[in-house]
Write an enzyme that holds these catalytic residues in place. Structure first.
Site, PDB file in Angstrom:
ATOM      1  N   ARG A  51       0.940  -1.003   0.035  1.00  0.00           N
ATOM      2  CA  ARG A  51      -0.015  -0.117  -0.004  1.00  0.00           C
ATOM      3  C   ARG A  51       0.842   1.316   0.125  1.00  0.00           C
ATOM      4  NH1 ARG A  51      -1.432   1.542   4.795  1.00  0.00           N
ATOM      5  NH2 ARG A  51      -1.941  -0.197   5.466  1.00  0.00           N
ATOM      6  N   TYR A 103     -17.329  17.441 -12.812  1.00  0.00           N
ATOM      7  CA  TYR A 103     -17.567  16.347 -13.248  1.00  0.00           C
ATOM      8  C   TYR A 103     -18.745  15.859 -12.046  1.00  0.00           C
ATOM      9  CZ  TYR A 103     -17.289  11.159 -13.032  1.00  0.00           C
ATOM     10  OH  TYR A 103     -17.459   9.825 -13.089  1.00  0.00           O
ATOM     11  N   ASP A 175      -8.356  19.239 -12.908  1.00  0.00           N
ATOM     12  CA  ASP A 175      -8.682  17.917 -13.276  1.00  0.00           C
ATOM     13  C   ASP A 175      -8.260  17.915 -15.019  1.00  0.00           C
ATOM     14  OD1 ASP A 175     -10.142  15.844 -14.546  1.00  0.00           O
ATOM     15  OD2 ASP A 175     -11.648  15.673 -12.915  1.00  0.00           O
ATOM     16  N   LYS A 200      -9.838   6.979 -18.697  1.00  0.00           N
ATOM     17  CA  LYS A 200     -10.263   7.683 -20.049  1.00  0.00           C
ATOM     18  C   LYS A 200      -9.085   7.759 -20.936  1.00  0.00           C
ATOM     19  CE  LYS A 200     -13.754   8.276 -17.256  1.00  0.00           C
ATOM     20  NZ  LYS A 200     -14.088   9.496 -16.770  1.00  0.00           N
TER      21      LYS A 200
HETATM   22  C1  LIG Z   1     -14.349   9.946 -15.235  1.00  0.00           C
HETATM   23  C2  LIG Z   1     -14.034  11.316 -14.664  1.00  0.00           C
HETATM   24  C3  LIG Z   1     -13.568  11.274 -13.441  1.00  0.00           C
HETATM   25  C4  LIG Z   1     -13.757  10.335 -12.338  1.00  0.00           C
HETATM   26  O1  LIG Z   1     -13.077   9.224 -12.636  1.00  0.00           O
HETATM   27  P1  LIG Z   1     -13.187   7.583 -12.310  1.00  0.00           P
HETATM   28  O2  LIG Z   1     -12.046   7.011 -12.780  1.00  0.00           O
HETATM   29  O3  LIG Z   1     -14.702   7.324 -13.096  1.00  0.00           O
HETATM   30  O4  LIG Z   1     -13.402   7.604 -10.986  1.00  0.00           O
HETATM   31  C5  LIG Z   1     -13.548  12.783 -12.876  1.00  0.00           C
HETATM   32  N1  LIG Z   1     -13.100  13.541 -13.549  1.00  0.00           N
HETATM   33  C6  LIG Z   1     -13.675  13.545 -14.924  1.00  0.00           C
HETATM   34  C7  LIG Z   1     -13.480  15.044 -15.887  1.00  0.00           C
HETATM   35  C8  LIG Z   1     -13.910  12.266 -15.497  1.00  0.00           C
HETATM   36  O5  LIG Z   1     -14.448  12.233 -16.948  1.00  0.00           O
END
Ligand SMILES: *Cc1c(COP(=O)(O)O)cnc(C)c1O
Length: 396
Positions: A51, A103, A175, A200
């Site tokens: 961890r 998000y 983000d 993504k």
């Molecule tokens: C999908 C997404 C998240 C969250 O990510 P996960 O991997 O689904 O927990 C956060 N910010 C944006 C812009 C996203 O597209």
């Protein structure tokens, strides 16, 4: 083989981890281990418990840190795990400013969870810098930005927001999921923490859920490392490997998807059934000049608005190529319906006040032939036209 003078696409393939130093393996070894034997009773080794640190995860963490221009990277079990852990840097009675079309999961975290722990928030339109300045309170500790935002692709001036944040003793979190370091590197513009849903574009194949965080400041890196180990939402090694493999093709995937997104956005602008197209690559796009100052391209995500939920249903039912799903940033094109998917967590009034209309669709463009995609969409619009004609007949 580490060389920061190489261009981004080369550094994705050739970096200090691209060849395993012990075996020469050209793919990162997966260290499936939870604990590490200590060879010396008096002096313990670098790793003790997985961890806290694992060589496979560390390679992913190093890789993303280099790509974002940071000093330390952290891998988490999901994008939300990365975001939630970063929010743990805050304390009771701190206040945060957040871009209003953030998000949906981040919206939920802030409004339904952190709220209970006494962390205050204001959702604001961060594209309006005066609004940002005015909204800073005595106890504001952080400004949280997504640009382009989700799903309306609104552009926030990162350099200016970071400057305003610094002037007021606040951190800036960005983000960067939509653009990735291939197109935008917020740390270079003054941000303190870059966050990713590596689910993504970074991994890119819809086969793993993962999150990453990167910092430049070493002290902040220590604090975030402490929180990562304390909260414990780390990414498993198999998934680390999948993200590392996906990363190798990040540049080519994005390049191709972005070129197709540009064509599709321009096509959608000519379609009478489309009321509005949101894509930073379009001419005279609101904030487009800022976007191109702070990034190297418009990305591969666009949104467009049809009349209403019924029209959306007709359109979606007719399509053969894109998957109709939550998520984005994959080899397959993904069509999402924000009102019922990514922003389902947001109350309807809140959603609509932010422009997330029932007729809005978000498209993440994949690697299919762009001609096939456009033809598929054209068939969808044709179906809407036929239906509308039938309706007219009924009324006449
Ligand atoms: C999908 C997404 C998240 C969250 O990510 P996960 O991997 O689904 O927990 C956060 N910010 C944006 C812009 C996203 O597209």
């Amino acid at each position: 083989m580490s060389n920061n003078n190489f261009e981004f696409g080369t550094r994705l393939i050739h970096n200090e981890h691209s060849v395993d130093k012990d075996s020469g393996a050209v793919s990162v070894p997966i260290n499936h281990t939870s604990t590490f034997h200590q060879f010396d009773f008096d002096s313990f080794g670098k790793y003790d418990y997985a961890r806290s640190g694992n060589p496979t995860r560390e390679i992913l963490e190093d890789t993303i840190a280099h790509l974002e221009g940071g000093t330390r990277g952290f891998a988490f079990a999901s994008g939300m795990a990365a975001i939630s852990t970063a929010f743990l840097l805050l304390s009771k009675e701190d206040h945060v400013l957040i871009c209003e079309d953030v998000y949906g999961g981040t919206f939920r975290l802030v409004s339904q969870v952190l709220h209970r722990f006494g962390i205050e928030h204001s959702f604001i339109d961060t594209t309006d810098l005066n609004k940002v300045k005015e909204s800073i309170k005595e106890n504001t500790k952080m400004i949280y930005v997504e640009t382009p935002s989700n799903p309306l692709l609104k552009i926030t001036d990162l350099k200016e927001v970071c400057r305003i944040a610094k002037e007021n003793g606040c951190l800036t979190f960005v983000d960067n999921t939509f653009l990735t370091p291939a197109l935008q590197r917020p740390l270079e513009l003054g941000a303190d923490i870059v966050l990713h849903s590596a689910t993504k574009f970074l991994s890119g194949h819809s086969d793993v859920v993962a999150g990453l965080a990167v910092v430049k400041d070493e002290k902040l890196g220590e604090q975030l490392g402490f929180l990562q180990n304390t909260f414990g939402a780390v990414l498993g090694v198999q998934d680390c490997w999948l993200v590392l493999r996906g990363l190798k093709t990040l540049q080519v995937r994005l390049k191709q998807s972005q070129a197709s997104a540009q064509k599709i956005a321009e096509y959608l602008e000519t379609v009478p059934e489309v009321n509005h197209v949101y894509y930073p690559g379009l001419k005279n796009y609101a904030g487009g000049d800022i976007h191109f100052k702070q990034s190297d391209g418009p990305g591969a995500v666009l949104s467009f608005r049809l009349d209403n939920a019924d029209t959306v249903r007709t359109f979606v039912d007719q399509l053969k190529i894109p998957v109709f799903a939550v998520s984005l940033g994959a080899v397959e094109s993904i069509l999402s319906y924000p009102a019922k998917m990514s922003h389902a967590a947001m109350p309807k009034e809140e959603r609509e006040s932010r422009g997330i209309h029932d007729g809005l669709l978000r498209l993440s463009v994949g690697l299919e032939s762009v001609e096939d995609l456009i033809e598929d969409f054209e068939n969808g619009f044709e179906k809407i036209r036929l239906k509308n004609k039938k309706k007219e007949k009924q009324f006449n």
